[in-house]
Motif scaffolding. Sequence first.
Motif, PDB file in Angstrom:
ATOM      1  N   LEU A 192       0.824  -1.224   0.000  1.00 28.52           N
ATOM      2  CA  LEU A 192       0.000   0.000   0.000  1.00 28.52           C
ATOM      3  C   LEU A 192       0.852   1.266   0.000  1.00 28.52           C
ATOM      4  CD1 LEU A 192      -3.044  -0.524   2.389  1.00 28.52           C
ATOM      5  CD2 LEU A 192      -2.970  -0.646  -0.100  1.00 28.52           C
ATOM      6  N   ARG A 193       2.088   1.137   0.473  1.00 28.95           N
ATOM      7  CA  ARG A 193       2.924   2.320   0.692  1.00 28.95           C
ATOM      8  C   ARG A 193       3.077   3.227  -0.531  1.00 28.95           C
ATOM      9  NH1 ARG A 193       7.790   0.726   4.170  1.00 28.95           N
ATOM     10  NH2 ARG A 193       6.116   0.127   5.590  1.00 28.95           N
ATOM     11  N   PRO A 194       3.398   2.646  -1.717  1.00 33.64           N
ATOM     12  CA  PRO A 194       3.582   3.540  -2.882  1.00 33.64           C
ATOM     13  C   PRO A 194       2.327   4.351  -3.204  1.00 33.64           C
ATOM     14  CG  PRO A 194       3.931   1.209  -3.482  1.00 33.64           C
ATOM     15  CD  PRO A 194       3.694   1.251  -2.017  1.00 33.64           C
ATOM     16  N   PHE A 195       1.144   3.806  -2.887  1.00 32.92           N
ATOM     17  CA  PHE A 195      -0.083   4.539  -3.209  1.00 32.92           C
ATOM     18  C   PHE A 195      -0.274   5.733  -2.285  1.00 32.92           C
ATOM     19  CE2 PHE A 195      -0.735   0.212  -4.807  1.00 32.92           C
ATOM     20  CZ  PHE A 195      -0.946   0.515  -6.142  1.00 32.92           C
ATOM     21  N   ARG A 196       0.272   5.623  -1.065  1.00 30.73           N
ATOM     22  CA  ARG A 196       0.207   6.760  -0.144  1.00 30.73           C
ATOM     23  C   ARG A 196       1.010   7.935  -0.689  1.00 30.73           C
ATOM     24  NH1 ARG A 196      -2.083   6.371   4.717  1.00 30.73           N
ATOM     25  NH2 ARG A 196      -2.525   4.293   5.539  1.00 30.73           N
ATOM     26  N   LYS A 197       2.046   7.609  -1.473  1.00 34.94           N
ATOM     27  CA  LYS A 197       2.875   8.678  -2.035  1.00 34.94           C
ATOM     28  C   LYS A 197       2.185   9.328  -3.237  1.00 34.94           C
ATOM     29  CE  LYS A 197       7.389   7.058  -0.556  1.00 34.94           C
ATOM     30  NZ  LYS A 197       7.701   5.627  -0.720  1.00 34.94           N
ATOM     31  N   LEU A 198       1.277   8.578  -3.874  1.00 38.38           N
ATOM     32  CA  LEU A 198       0.616   9.085  -5.083  1.00 38.38           C
ATOM     33  C   LEU A 198      -0.416  10.153  -4.784  1.00 38.38           C
ATOM     34  CD1 LEU A 198      -0.318   6.134  -7.450  1.00 38.38           C
ATOM     35  CD2 LEU A 198       1.397   7.893  -7.792  1.00 38.38           C
ATOM     36  N   ALA A 199      -1.129   9.982  -3.662  1.00 34.23           N
ATOM     37  CA  ALA A 199      -2.224  10.910  -3.367  1.00 34.23           C
ATOM     38  C   ALA A 199      -2.399  11.042  -1.866  1.00 34.23           C
ATOM     39  CB  ALA A 199      -3.514  10.400  -4.004  1.00 34.23           C
ATOM     40  N   SER A 200      -3.081  12.125  -1.475  1.00 32.26           N
ATOM     41  CA  SER A 200      -3.256  12.393  -0.043  1.00 32.26           C
ATOM     42  C   SER A 200      -4.395  11.552   0.526  1.00 32.26           C
ATOM     43  CB  SER A 200      -3.589  13.870   0.144  1.00 32.26           C
ATOM     44  OG  SER A 200      -4.825  14.141  -0.496  1.00 32.26           O
ATOM     45  N   ARG A 201      -4.447  11.489   1.867  1.00 33.42           N
ATOM     46  CA  ARG A 201      -5.544  10.762   2.508  1.00 33.42           C
ATOM     47  C   ARG A 201      -6.884  11.354   2.114  1.00 33.42           C
ATOM     48  NH1 ARG A 201      -2.062  11.539   6.844  1.00 33.42           N
ATOM     49  NH2 ARG A 201      -3.450  13.091   7.774  1.00 33.42           N
ATOM     50  N   SER A 202      -6.954  12.682   2.024  1.00 30.45           N
ATOM     51  CA  SER A 202      -8.245  13.287   1.683  1.00 30.45           C
ATOM     52  C   SER A 202      -8.637  12.963   0.242  1.00 30.45           C
ATOM     53  CB  SER A 202      -8.227  14.789   1.937  1.00 30.45           C
ATOM     54  OG  SER A 202      -7.202  15.384   1.195  1.00 30.45           O
ATOM     55  N   TRP A 203      -7.632  12.800  -0.629  1.00 25.43           N
ATOM     56  CA  TRP A 203      -7.944  12.410  -2.006  1.00 25.43           C
ATOM     57  C   TRP A 203      -8.600  11.021  -2.010  1.00 25.43           C
ATOM     58  CZ3 TRP A 203      -6.940   8.484  -5.470  1.00 25.43           C
ATOM     59  CH2 TRP A 203      -7.271   8.738  -6.813  1.00 25.43           C
ATOM     60  N   PHE A 204      -8.027  10.101  -1.223  1.00 23.55           N
ATOM     61  CA  PHE A 204      -8.606   8.755  -1.174  1.00 23.55           C
ATOM     62  C   PHE A 204     -10.020   8.805  -0.583  1.00 23.55           C
ATOM     63  CE2 PHE A 204      -4.147   7.460  -1.693  1.00 23.55           C
ATOM     64  CZ  PHE A 204      -4.307   6.499  -2.675  1.00 23.55           C
ATOM     65  N   ARG A 205     -10.197   9.654   0.447  1.00 26.51           N
ATOM     66  CA  ARG A 205     -11.533   9.712   1.032  1.00 26.51           C
ATOM     67  C   ARG A 205     -12.538  10.284   0.034  1.00 26.51           C
ATOM     68  NH1 ARG A 205      -8.620  11.248   5.719  1.00 26.51           N
ATOM     69  NH2 ARG A 205      -9.139  13.443   5.375  1.00 26.51           N
ATOM     70  N   ALA A 206     -12.098  11.263  -0.762  1.00 27.65           N
ATOM     71  CA  ALA A 206     -13.014  11.925  -1.705  1.00 27.65           C
ATOM     72  C   ALA A 206     -13.280  11.066  -2.942  1.00 27.65           C
ATOM     73  CB  ALA A 206     -12.450  13.279  -2.119  1.00 27.65           C
ATOM     74  N   ASN A 207     -12.400  10.098  -3.231  1.00 32.75           N
ATOM     75  CA  ASN A 207     -12.558   9.315  -4.458  1.00 32.75           C
ATOM     76  C   ASN A 207     -12.875   7.852  -4.186  1.00 32.75           C
ATOM     77  OD1 ASN A 207     -11.753  11.082  -6.954  1.00 32.75           O
ATOM     78  ND2 ASN A 207     -10.334  11.647  -5.323  1.00 32.75           N
ATOM     79  N   THR A 208     -13.519   7.594  -3.036  1.00 33.07           N
ATOM     80  CA  THR A 208     -13.858   6.216  -2.673  1.00 33.07           C
ATOM     81  C   THR A 208     -14.633   5.541  -3.809  1.00 33.07           C
ATOM     82  OG1 THR A 208     -13.932   6.790  -0.351  1.00 33.07           O
ATOM     83  CG2 THR A 208     -15.093   4.797  -0.972  1.00 33.07           C
ATOM     84  N   PRO A 209     -14.164   4.373  -4.283  1.00 41.33           N
ATOM     85  CA  PRO A 209     -14.878   3.735  -5.397  1.00 41.33           C
ATOM     86  C   PRO A 209     -16.208   3.121  -4.933  1.00 41.33           C
ATOM     87  CG  PRO A 209     -13.052   2.342  -4.677  1.00 41.33           C
ATOM     88  CD  PRO A 209     -12.973   3.607  -3.867  1.00 41.33           C
TER      89      PRO A 209
END
Length: 209
Positions: A192-209
Amino acid sequence: MPPGLTQFLSDYPGMSIHPSTYAGLELRGTFAFSAQPPDRPLITDSYSLAIRVPPTFPAALPAVTETDRRIPRDGRHHVNPDETLCLGSPLRLLLSLSRRPDLPGFSETCIVPYLYAVSHRLKFGGPFVFDELDHGAPGVLRDYMELFGLDYPQQAHSAWSLLGMKKRRANKRSCPCGCDRRLGRCAFNHRLRPFRKLASRSWFRANTP
Ligand SMILES: [Zn+2]
């Protein structure tokens, strides 16, 4: 100025900066390309595009619209309901962009493959030539299962929600790989680590599939 703008304008001379009230940069015009993926025919074609490059590019993705409506709006050509082109799942696009984070990189790795697939389909029929990404959540989740190396949509969903949390909090949650351990104790943590570098936590929260 978004990185690679000068190179982009020279690679795609039909495109130019369009005055607009948009906060980022709007590029419009004829986007001409020539592409030949391995074992595929050479296709040379052009589309009228409007590309909105957000001020935070390349941390955020541009939105691309096709203004001539040559691409059929029939639900089978990956045009979103808001008219933007569905170039791929958001995380997949960020990953492609991270390898070459400038406008020519975005054009070559995200726009051209999509337009190639559309032209190929308009010319020869048949399915899309790149991996078909179904519209809506099921297709996107399948793509995320592949990116994370997981077998089930529910696992991809859990992994995604962990990416929306602080690392320390996520490490205490159960691991989505099915190992029955906490994330912090499983090697999946490293995946999972490389994906944390790609985008912020808020980006992941806002783009939940
Ligand atoms: Zn695990």
